[in-house]
Enzyme design. Structure first.
Site, PDB file in Angstrom:
ATOM      1  N   ARG A 172       0.816  -1.221   0.000  1.00  0.00           N
ATOM      2  CA  ARG A 172       0.000   0.000   0.000  1.00  0.00           C
ATOM      3  C   ARG A 172       0.842   1.259   0.000  1.00  0.00           C
ATOM      4  O   ARG A 172       0.315   2.366  -0.165  1.00  0.00           O
ATOM      5  CB  ARG A 172      -0.937   0.011   1.225  1.00  0.00           C
ATOM      6  CG  ARG A 172      -2.036  -1.033   1.151  1.00  0.00           C
ATOM      7  CD  ARG A 172      -2.803  -1.114   2.451  1.00  0.00           C
ATOM      8  NE  ARG A 172      -3.947  -0.240   2.466  1.00  0.00           N
ATOM      9  CZ  ARG A 172      -5.227  -0.650   2.404  1.00  0.00           C
ATOM     10  NH1 ARG A 172      -5.514  -1.922   2.312  1.00  0.00           N
ATOM     11  NH2 ARG A 172      -6.207   0.206   2.445  1.00  0.00           N
ATOM     12  N   TYR A 208       0.524   4.034  -2.671  1.00  0.00           N
ATOM     13  CA  TYR A 208      -0.551   5.031  -2.538  1.00  0.00           C
ATOM     14  C   TYR A 208      -0.264   5.936  -1.331  1.00  0.00           C
ATOM     15  O   TYR A 208      -0.262   7.159  -1.440  1.00  0.00           O
ATOM     16  CB  TYR A 208      -1.874   4.291  -2.355  1.00  0.00           C
ATOM     17  CG  TYR A 208      -3.099   5.155  -2.224  1.00  0.00           C
ATOM     18  CD1 TYR A 208      -3.574   5.889  -3.304  1.00  0.00           C
ATOM     19  CD2 TYR A 208      -3.808   5.203  -1.019  1.00  0.00           C
ATOM     20  CE1 TYR A 208      -4.726   6.662  -3.182  1.00  0.00           C
ATOM     21  CE2 TYR A 208      -4.955   5.966  -0.894  1.00  0.00           C
ATOM     22  CZ  TYR A 208      -5.413   6.697  -1.972  1.00  0.00           C
ATOM     23  OH  TYR A 208      -6.556   7.456  -1.852  1.00  0.00           O
TER      24      TYR A 208
HETATM   25  P1  NAD Z   1     -11.675   7.312  -8.855  1.00  0.00           P
HETATM   26  O1  NAD Z   1     -10.735   6.234  -9.282  1.00  0.00           O
HETATM   27  O2  NAD Z   1     -13.121   7.119  -9.077  1.00  0.00           O
HETATM   28  O3  NAD Z   1     -11.284   8.682  -9.530  1.00  0.00           O
HETATM   29  C1  NAD Z   1      -9.961   9.065  -9.787  1.00  0.00           C
HETATM   30  C2  NAD Z   1      -9.909   9.755 -11.145  1.00  0.00           C
HETATM   31  O4  NAD Z   1      -8.557  10.212 -11.397  1.00  0.00           O
HETATM   32  C3  NAD Z   1     -10.277   8.808 -12.293  1.00  0.00           C
HETATM   33  O5  NAD Z   1     -11.239   9.404 -13.128  1.00  0.00           O
HETATM   34  C4  NAD Z   1      -8.951   8.592 -13.029  1.00  0.00           C
HETATM   35  O6  NAD Z   1      -9.123   8.316 -14.396  1.00  0.00           O
HETATM   36  C5  NAD Z   1      -8.238   9.920 -12.752  1.00  0.00           C
HETATM   37  N1  NAD Z   1      -6.782   9.848 -12.890  1.00  0.00           N
HETATM   38  C6  NAD Z   1      -5.940   8.945 -12.306  1.00  0.00           C
HETATM   39  N2  NAD Z   1      -4.665   9.193 -12.678  1.00  0.00           N
HETATM   40  C7  NAD Z   1      -4.705  10.285 -13.499  1.00  0.00           C
HETATM   41  C8  NAD Z   1      -3.714  11.035 -14.195  1.00  0.00           C
HETATM   42  N3  NAD Z   1      -2.407  10.699 -14.143  1.00  0.00           N
HETATM   43  N4  NAD Z   1      -4.107  12.107 -14.930  1.00  0.00           N
HETATM   44  C9  NAD Z   1      -5.411  12.446 -15.008  1.00  0.00           C
HETATM   45  N5  NAD Z   1      -6.406  11.768 -14.375  1.00  0.00           N
HETATM   46  C10 NAD Z   1      -6.044  10.704 -13.627  1.00  0.00           C
HETATM   47  O7  NAD Z   1     -11.361   7.577  -7.296  1.00  0.00           O
HETATM   48  P2  NAD Z   1     -12.132   8.517  -6.252  1.00  0.00           P
HETATM   49  O8  NAD Z   1     -12.671   7.684  -5.181  1.00  0.00           O
HETATM   50  O9  NAD Z   1     -13.017   9.457  -6.975  1.00  0.00           O
HETATM   51  O10 NAD Z   1     -10.916   9.316  -5.625  1.00  0.00           O
HETATM   52  C11 NAD Z   1     -10.617  10.649  -6.043  1.00  0.00           C
HETATM   53  C12 NAD Z   1      -9.520  11.236  -5.173  1.00  0.00           C
HETATM   54  O11 NAD Z   1      -9.932  11.232  -3.799  1.00  0.00           O
HETATM   55  C13 NAD Z   1      -8.197  10.468  -5.236  1.00  0.00           C
HETATM   56  O12 NAD Z   1      -7.121  11.385  -5.212  1.00  0.00           O
HETATM   57  C14 NAD Z   1      -8.214   9.649  -3.968  1.00  0.00           C
HETATM   58  O13 NAD Z   1      -6.909   9.364  -3.520  1.00  0.00           O
HETATM   59  C15 NAD Z   1      -8.959  10.564  -3.006  1.00  0.00           C
HETATM   60  N6  NAD Z   1      -9.593   9.797  -1.917  1.00  0.00           N
HETATM   61  C16 NAD Z   1     -10.772   9.139  -2.122  1.00  0.00           C
HETATM   62  C17 NAD Z   1     -11.331   8.415  -1.085  1.00  0.00           C
HETATM   63  C18 NAD Z   1     -12.652   7.709  -1.226  1.00  0.00           C
HETATM   64  O14 NAD Z   1     -13.107   7.096  -0.246  1.00  0.00           O
HETATM   65  N7  NAD Z   1     -13.343   7.756  -2.339  1.00  0.00           N
HETATM   66  C19 NAD Z   1     -10.684   8.333   0.154  1.00  0.00           C
HETATM   67  C20 NAD Z   1      -9.475   8.981   0.307  1.00  0.00           C
HETATM   68  C21 NAD Z   1      -8.942   9.736  -0.729  1.00  0.00           C
HETATM   69  N1  UDP Z   2     -13.033  -5.654   2.291  1.00  0.00           N
HETATM   70  C1  UDP Z   2     -13.682  -6.865   2.468  1.00  0.00           C
HETATM   71  N2  UDP Z   2     -14.237  -7.471   1.370  1.00  0.00           N
HETATM   72  C2  UDP Z   2     -14.194  -6.936   0.117  1.00  0.00           C
HETATM   73  C3  UDP Z   2     -13.545  -5.689  -0.058  1.00  0.00           C
HETATM   74  C4  UDP Z   2     -12.975  -5.077   1.046  1.00  0.00           C
HETATM   75  O1  UDP Z   2     -13.752  -7.390   3.586  1.00  0.00           O
HETATM   76  O2  UDP Z   2     -14.726  -7.558  -0.811  1.00  0.00           O
HETATM   77  C5  UDP Z   2     -12.435  -5.000   3.463  1.00  0.00           C
HETATM   78  C6  UDP Z   2     -10.983  -4.580   3.302  1.00  0.00           C
HETATM   79  O3  UDP Z   2     -10.110  -5.636   3.632  1.00  0.00           O
HETATM   80  C7  UDP Z   2     -10.887  -3.435   4.289  1.00  0.00           C
HETATM   81  C8  UDP Z   2     -12.288  -2.804   4.264  1.00  0.00           C
HETATM   82  O4  UDP Z   2     -13.136  -3.794   3.683  1.00  0.00           O
HETATM   83  O5  UDP Z   2     -10.615  -3.920   5.584  1.00  0.00           O
HETATM   84  C9  UDP Z   2     -12.367  -1.529   3.436  1.00  0.00           C
HETATM   85  O6  UDP Z   2     -11.785  -1.802   2.182  1.00  0.00           O
HETATM   86  P1  UDP Z   2     -11.728  -0.727   1.008  1.00  0.00           P
HETATM   87  O7  UDP Z   2     -10.933  -1.342  -0.101  1.00  0.00           O
HETATM   88  O8  UDP Z   2     -13.103  -0.263   0.711  1.00  0.00           O
HETATM   89  O9  UDP Z   2     -10.975   0.529   1.612  1.00  0.00           O
HETATM   90  P2  UDP Z   2      -9.646   0.749   2.481  1.00  0.00           P
HETATM   91  O10 UDP Z   2      -9.054  -0.578   2.892  1.00  0.00           O
HETATM   92  O11 UDP Z   2      -8.758   1.519   1.597  1.00  0.00           O
HETATM   93  O12 UDP Z   2     -10.142   1.484   3.642  1.00  0.00           O
END
Ligand code: NAD
Ligand code: UDP
Length: 325
Positions: free
Chosen positions: A143, A146
């Site tokens: 991980r 990321y």
């Molecule tokens: P997502 O995968 O749906 O969206 C990410 C978007 O970024 C996609 O459309 C992808 O095509 C685009 N992208 C990736 N690399 C790129 C690049 N090099 N140039 C241009 N576009 C690019 O994910 P999301 O859930 O919408 O997440 C969006 C942001 O929020 C991310 O930065 C993610 O790290 C952050 N985030 C999301 C969550 C969540 O729970 N959804 C939690 C923590 C952080």
């Molecule tokens: N998880 C799970 N079954 C699935 C997908 C995810 O039990 O099919 C668990 C995963 O191991 C984690 C939690 O759900 O403990 C949240 O996972 P997610 O990938 O949504 O987000 P993150 O781990 O980044 O918080």
């Protein structure tokens, strides 16, 4: 009219942010390379005069002509399955991509807000997580691609703020869910919903005792909106503190969907955090923000959304071939 660039615009969070800023009367430039996103998430915005879309990879030089008031940098794969399939691209978008957007913000004298994550806390030794906690992340674990990219993103953003006086904001987003997630992006909400819809058993990783705290998309967007217009440059947690174990969460989805699926157990992925819950005291105090949508309300909306999709749309939501991109 104020102009805002939103990177990751075709993704889950980015597309909802585009909707919000369009509805607030902004001129929105959406930018995305579509690696994990989908144009269908923003197609409804194409006819609008105050929306433009640039198909561009932000790890390459980012050019925007004319004035720019704000940048929201949300481009990055976000689900563990996605970023483990494209680890180097994930590191690049958090590092090189962020550098390019900070450079653009400096050139345009624009305010920039970057999307960080609760993953900067890794497998936390402090619970709930406050912004002061520095985290427990393995730089060399799977991980790390990321988590460390996001930690670098925060460092370079603060450096531009301190060294160049750039107007910056950092949001630490905790697990957020809602309509437009891809059914197979691997995150637990679409994973369990997809399994329930297909009549499959729900796959809980490990013994399901790990916890998460799920925030509905509209609450998240409101928190980000308020942060952008605050004057607070330090990182701030935005998430819903209502914590649940993943096993209880699976049981909740089974009850919601009214199916008779069982829970099956699969190995816990390496470095999967054992617990996660945001301390949102700062968001409450500084932004006057707290989540409004309960988990049961939010999950119902998402389930109805997935159920409303046609079989073709559902299949499209499941398809993702990174090698083709
Ligand atoms: P997502 O995968 O749906 O969206 C990410 C978007 O970024 C996609 O459309 C992808 O095509 C685009 N992208 C990736 N690399 C790129 C690049 N090099 N140039 C241009 N576009 C690019 O994910 P999301 O859930 O919408 O997440 C969006 C942001 O929020 C991310 O930065 C993610 O790290 C952050 N985030 C999301 C969550 C969540 O729970 N959804 C939690 C923590 C952080
Ligand atoms: N998880 C799970 N079954 C699935 C997908 C995810 O039990 O099919 C668990 C995963 O191991 C984690 C939690 O759900 O403990 C949240 O996972 P997610 O990938 O949504 O987000 P993150 O781990 O980044 O918080």
């Amino acid at each position: 009219m104020k102009k805002i660039l939103i990177t990751g615009a075709a993704g889950f969070l980015g597309s909802h942010l585009c909707d919000r800023f369009i509805s607030e009367g902004f001129h929105v430039i959406g930018m995305d390379n579509l690696i994990t996103g989908d144009l269908d998430n923003i197609r409804h915005l194409f006819p609008m005069e105050n929306f433009e879309f640039y198909h561009h990879d932000v790890t390459k030089f980012v050019l925007v002509s004319g004035k720019l008031d704000y940048i929201l940098h949300f481009a990055s794969p976000a689900s563990p399955i996605d970023y483990l399939k494209i680890p180097i691209k994930t590191l690049k978008v958090g590092s090189l991509g962020t550098l390019n957007l900070l450079g653009l913000a400096k050139e345009k004298r624009a305010r920039i807000l970057v999307a960080s994550t609760s993953e900067v806390y890794g497998d936390p030794l402090v619970h709930p997580q406050t912004e002061e906690y520095n985290g427990n992340v393995s730089p060399v674990g799977p991980r790390g691609v990321y988590d460390e990219a996001k930690r670098f993103m925060e460092s370079i953003t603060m450096a531009y703020h301190r060294h160049h006086g750039l107007d910056t904001r950092i949001v630490r987003i905790f697990n957020t869910y809602g309509p437009r997630m891809r059914l197979n992006d691997g995150r637990v909400v679409p994973a369990f919903m997809g399994q329930a819809i297909r009549g499959e058993d729900l796959t809980v990783f490990g013994d399901g005792s790990q916890t998460r705290s799920f925030c509905y998309i509209d609450d998240q967007v409101e928190g980000i909106y308020r942060l952008l217009f605050s004057d607070y440059p330090d990182p701030i947690n935005i998430g819903n503190p209502n914590e649940t174990t993943i096993k209880e969460f699976a049981e909740e989805i089974i009850a919601l969907t009214g199916t008779d699926q069982k829970i099956i157990y699969k190995p816990l992925p390496k470095d999967d955090p054992s617990k996660r819950q945001p301390d949102i005291s700062k968001a409450r105090e500084i932004l006057g923000w707290e989540p409004k949508v309960s988990r049961s309300e939010g999950l119902k909306i998402v389930y109805d959304y997935f159920k409303s999709l046609s079989p073709e749309e559902l299949q499209k939501k499941e398809h993702r071939d990174f090698s083709a991109r």
